[in-house]
Design an enzyme around this catalytic site. Structure first.
Site, PDB file in Angstrom:
ATOM      1  N   SER A  29       0.669  -1.173   0.067  1.00  0.00           N
ATOM      2  CA  SER A  29      -0.054   0.166   0.207  1.00  0.00           C
ATOM      3  C   SER A  29       0.881   1.300   0.102  1.00  0.00           C
ATOM      4  O   SER A  29       1.653   1.465   0.894  1.00  0.00           O
ATOM      5  CB  SER A  29      -0.892   0.157   1.259  1.00  0.00           C
ATOM      6  OG  SER A  29      -1.624  -0.995   1.197  1.00  0.00           O
ATOM      7  N   HIS A  60      -3.066   0.626  -4.974  1.00  0.00           N
ATOM      8  CA  HIS A  60      -2.392  -0.829  -5.709  1.00  0.00           C
ATOM      9  C   HIS A  60      -2.810  -0.714  -7.052  1.00  0.00           C
ATOM     10  O   HIS A  60      -3.831  -0.662  -7.164  1.00  0.00           O
ATOM     11  CB  HIS A  60      -3.112  -1.995  -4.875  1.00  0.00           C
ATOM     12  CG  HIS A  60      -2.776  -2.362  -3.525  1.00  0.00           C
ATOM     13  ND1 HIS A  60      -1.452  -3.201  -3.369  1.00  0.00           N
ATOM     14  CD2 HIS A  60      -2.784  -1.666  -2.240  1.00  0.00           C
ATOM     15  CE1 HIS A  60      -1.161  -3.178  -2.101  1.00  0.00           C
ATOM     16  NE2 HIS A  60      -2.061  -2.434  -1.423  1.00  0.00           N
ATOM     17  N   HIS A  82      -5.172  -8.904  -1.699  1.00  0.00           N
ATOM     18  CA  HIS A  82      -5.320  -9.088  -0.380  1.00  0.00           C
ATOM     19  C   HIS A  82      -6.453 -10.429  -0.087  1.00  0.00           C
ATOM     20  O   HIS A  82      -7.432 -10.196  -0.768  1.00  0.00           O
ATOM     21  CB  HIS A  82      -5.619  -8.014   0.643  1.00  0.00           C
ATOM     22  CG  HIS A  82      -4.824  -6.854   0.658  1.00  0.00           C
ATOM     23  ND1 HIS A  82      -4.791  -6.122  -0.445  1.00  0.00           N
ATOM     24  CD2 HIS A  82      -3.480  -6.415   1.399  1.00  0.00           C
ATOM     25  CE1 HIS A  82      -3.844  -5.129  -0.197  1.00  0.00           C
ATOM     26  NE2 HIS A  82      -3.049  -5.277   0.785  1.00  0.00           N
ATOM     27  N   GLU A  85      -9.954  -9.038   0.584  1.00  0.00           N
ATOM     28  CA  GLU A  85     -10.758  -8.575  -0.879  1.00  0.00           C
ATOM     29  C   GLU A  85     -11.722  -9.641  -1.289  1.00  0.00           C
ATOM     30  O   GLU A  85     -12.465  -9.686  -2.259  1.00  0.00           O
ATOM     31  CB  GLU A  85      -9.646  -8.169  -1.868  1.00  0.00           C
ATOM     32  CG  GLU A  85      -9.132  -7.144  -1.453  1.00  0.00           C
ATOM     33  CD  GLU A  85      -7.888  -6.919  -2.812  1.00  0.00           C
ATOM     34  OE1 GLU A  85      -8.414  -6.170  -3.891  1.00  0.00           O
ATOM     35  OE2 GLU A  85      -6.748  -7.220  -2.509  1.00  0.00           O
ATOM     36  N   ALA A 112       2.664  -2.459   4.392  1.00  0.00           N
ATOM     37  CA  ALA A 112       2.483  -1.397   5.391  1.00  0.00           C
ATOM     38  C   ALA A 112       1.906  -2.118   6.457  1.00  0.00           C
ATOM     39  O   ALA A 112       1.120  -3.108   6.335  1.00  0.00           O
ATOM     40  CB  ALA A 112       1.271  -0.309   4.875  1.00  0.00           C
ATOM     41  N   MET A 210      -2.033  -7.096   6.995  1.00  0.00           N
ATOM     42  CA  MET A 210      -2.863  -8.119   6.467  1.00  0.00           C
ATOM     43  C   MET A 210      -2.362  -8.759   5.323  1.00  0.00           C
ATOM     44  O   MET A 210      -3.166  -8.996   4.460  1.00  0.00           O
ATOM     45  CB  MET A 210      -4.255  -7.090   6.052  1.00  0.00           C
ATOM     46  CG  MET A 210      -4.874  -6.572   7.459  1.00  0.00           C
ATOM     47  SD  MET A 210      -5.960  -5.440   6.680  1.00  0.00           S
ATOM     48  CE  MET A 210      -6.314  -4.157   8.278  1.00  0.00           C
ATOM     49  N   SER A 211      -1.198  -8.926   5.077  1.00  0.00           N
ATOM     50  CA  SER A 211      -0.490  -9.422   3.753  1.00  0.00           C
ATOM     51  C   SER A 211       0.839 -10.028   4.189  1.00  0.00           C
ATOM     52  O   SER A 211       0.786 -10.785   5.292  1.00  0.00           O
ATOM     53  CB  SER A 211      -0.262  -8.242   2.960  1.00  0.00           C
ATOM     54  OG  SER A 211       0.667  -7.194   3.361  1.00  0.00           O
ATOM     55  N   ASN A 234       1.554   3.200  11.458  1.00  0.00           N
ATOM     56  CA  ASN A 234       0.978   3.543  12.768  1.00  0.00           C
ATOM     57  C   ASN A 234       1.433   2.815  13.820  1.00  0.00           C
ATOM     58  O   ASN A 234       1.813   1.714  13.814  1.00  0.00           O
ATOM     59  CB  ASN A 234      -0.622   3.489  12.570  1.00  0.00           C
ATOM     60  CG  ASN A 234      -1.012   2.129  12.184  1.00  0.00           C
ATOM     61  OD1 ASN A 234      -0.835   1.990  10.885  1.00  0.00           O
ATOM     62  ND2 ASN A 234      -1.559   1.202  12.906  1.00  0.00           N
ATOM     63  N   HIS A 246      -7.055   3.853   6.282  1.00  0.00           N
ATOM     64  CA  HIS A 246      -6.351   3.816   5.357  1.00  0.00           C
ATOM     65  C   HIS A 246      -5.541   5.147   4.909  1.00  0.00           C
ATOM     66  O   HIS A 246      -4.439   4.929   4.100  1.00  0.00           O
ATOM     67  CB  HIS A 246      -6.932   3.129   4.367  1.00  0.00           C
ATOM     68  CG  HIS A 246      -6.241   2.621   3.068  1.00  0.00           C
ATOM     69  ND1 HIS A 246      -5.509   1.733   3.317  1.00  0.00           N
ATOM     70  CD2 HIS A 246      -6.462   2.658   1.952  1.00  0.00           C
ATOM     71  CE1 HIS A 246      -4.825   1.526   2.091  1.00  0.00           C
ATOM     72  NE2 HIS A 246      -5.344   2.139   1.050  1.00  0.00           N
TER      73      HIS A 246
HETATM   74  N1  HPA Z   1      -3.120  -3.188  11.305  1.00  0.00           N
HETATM   75  C1  HPA Z   1      -3.122  -4.000  10.278  1.00  0.00           C
HETATM   76  N2  HPA Z   1      -2.700  -3.713   9.090  1.00  0.00           N
HETATM   77  C2  HPA Z   1      -2.077  -2.351   9.082  1.00  0.00           C
HETATM   78  C3  HPA Z   1      -1.931  -1.666  10.084  1.00  0.00           C
HETATM   79  C4  HPA Z   1      -2.538  -1.990  11.230  1.00  0.00           C
HETATM   80  O1  HPA Z   1      -2.195  -1.333  12.417  1.00  0.00           O
HETATM   81  N3  HPA Z   1      -1.268  -0.627   9.640  1.00  0.00           N
HETATM   82  C5  HPA Z   1      -1.142  -0.572   8.330  1.00  0.00           C
HETATM   83  N4  HPA Z   1      -1.622  -1.768   8.084  1.00  0.00           N
END
Ligand code: HPA
Length: 275
Positions: A29, A60, A82, A85, A112, A210-211, A234, A246
């Site tokens: 991402s 993406h 992902h 999806e 990310a 998530m990947s 984050n 996002h």
């Molecule tokens: N959790 C899951 N996926 C993410 C996060 C998160 O805090 N930040 C960026 N992708």
């Protein structure tokens, strides 16, 4: 899935005659910019590759880019799929095995992720040393294609130690801070609850996303060497007062993308002699 990977690799060979990619790249991402730095680039839309779904997530692009980066022939997936999806997990087989059949022996994955460590802030980079896969499905389920790898592949040492050492050395040379830690993979698409994050910390995780895990599992199954780097966009849920979104992911991914690109290009330079 295997037949589609062979067909897709044949299309790649047809579109770029005489070109054999050695390193596959998967860009996460907001990190697709690295694909634009590829020299002598030839892009193929996922729509032209059998078994490649159109990505649905902002950030993406959905193109495979062939060309040279850091002097190395690469095949870059600019945009991933992902599992949240709604794709069958076996779709990941098609993407990664296409790279393998096309010639790639190495896979570099970026994504990310959220940081579970309050000392590692948004915008930092973290090398993945290992993963904990808490996604409820696995891309290797279903019939096993023995021509790619064994039914029960080992996952020890999945994140190549020599590659990690090389990334750390390159980061030190470039003056880029590179953390290292264990990544926990969740299905998503919701950002975790604070209680879940506390639980994952107890499990030994340093980052969450998530990947990555499905791609790495498929790559290791077929014997590719793997490295993975996360941009921590984050602090994970409950570790700061900020609301997760996002937009925030894309913002911090963009901020760190320059350092990540420099790191990967420098990693690739001279890789063939060093590996
Ligand atoms: N959790 C899951 N996926 C993410 C996060 C998160 O805090 N930040 C960026 N992708």
């Amino acid at each position: 899935m295997t037949a589609e990977a062979r067909e897709a690799a044949a299309i790649i060979a047809e579109r770029a005659p005489g070109f054999t990619p050695k390193v596959g790249l998967i860009l996460g991402s907001g990190l697709g910019g690295l694909g634009d730095q590829i020299a002598d680039a030839h892009a193929i839309s996922y729509a032209d590759l059998p078994g490649f779904p159109e990505p649905t997530v902002e950030g993406h692009a959905g193109r495979l880019i062939l060309g040279t980066l850091g002097g190395v022939a690469v095949a870059c997936l600019q945009g991933r799929v992902h599992l949240y999806e709604g794709h069958a997990p076996q779709v990941v087989q098609t993407l990664v095995r296409t790279l393998k059949v096309a010639g790639c022996e190495t896979l570099i994955v970026t994504n990310a992720a959220g940081s579970l460590r309050t000392d590692v802030e948004a915008g930092s980079l973290m090398l993945i040393s290992d993963h904990i896969n808490l996604q409820p499905m696995n891309p290797l389920t279903g019939p096993n294609d023995d021509s790619f790898g064994p039914r029960f592949p080992p996952m020890s040492g999945a994140y190549d130690e020599k590659f990690r050492d090389r990334f750390k050395a390159v980061a030190a040379r470039l003056g880029i801070t590179l953390h290292e830690g264990v990544f926990v993979a969740l299905l998503g698409p919701y950002f975790e609850t604070p209680a879940e994050i506390r639980a994952f910390k107890v499990l030994g995780a340093d980052s969450v996303g998530m990947s990555v895990a499905p791609e790495v599992i498929v790559a290791r199954h077929c014997g590719m060497r793997v490295a993975a780097i996360s941009v921590l966009t984050n602090l994970a849920a409950g570790l700061s007062y900020e609301e997760l979104s996002h937009e925030q992911t894309l913002h911090y991914a963009n901020l760190a993308a320059g350092d990540l690109s420099r790191l990967i290009v420098a990693f690739l330079e001279g890789l063939e002699d060093a590996a």
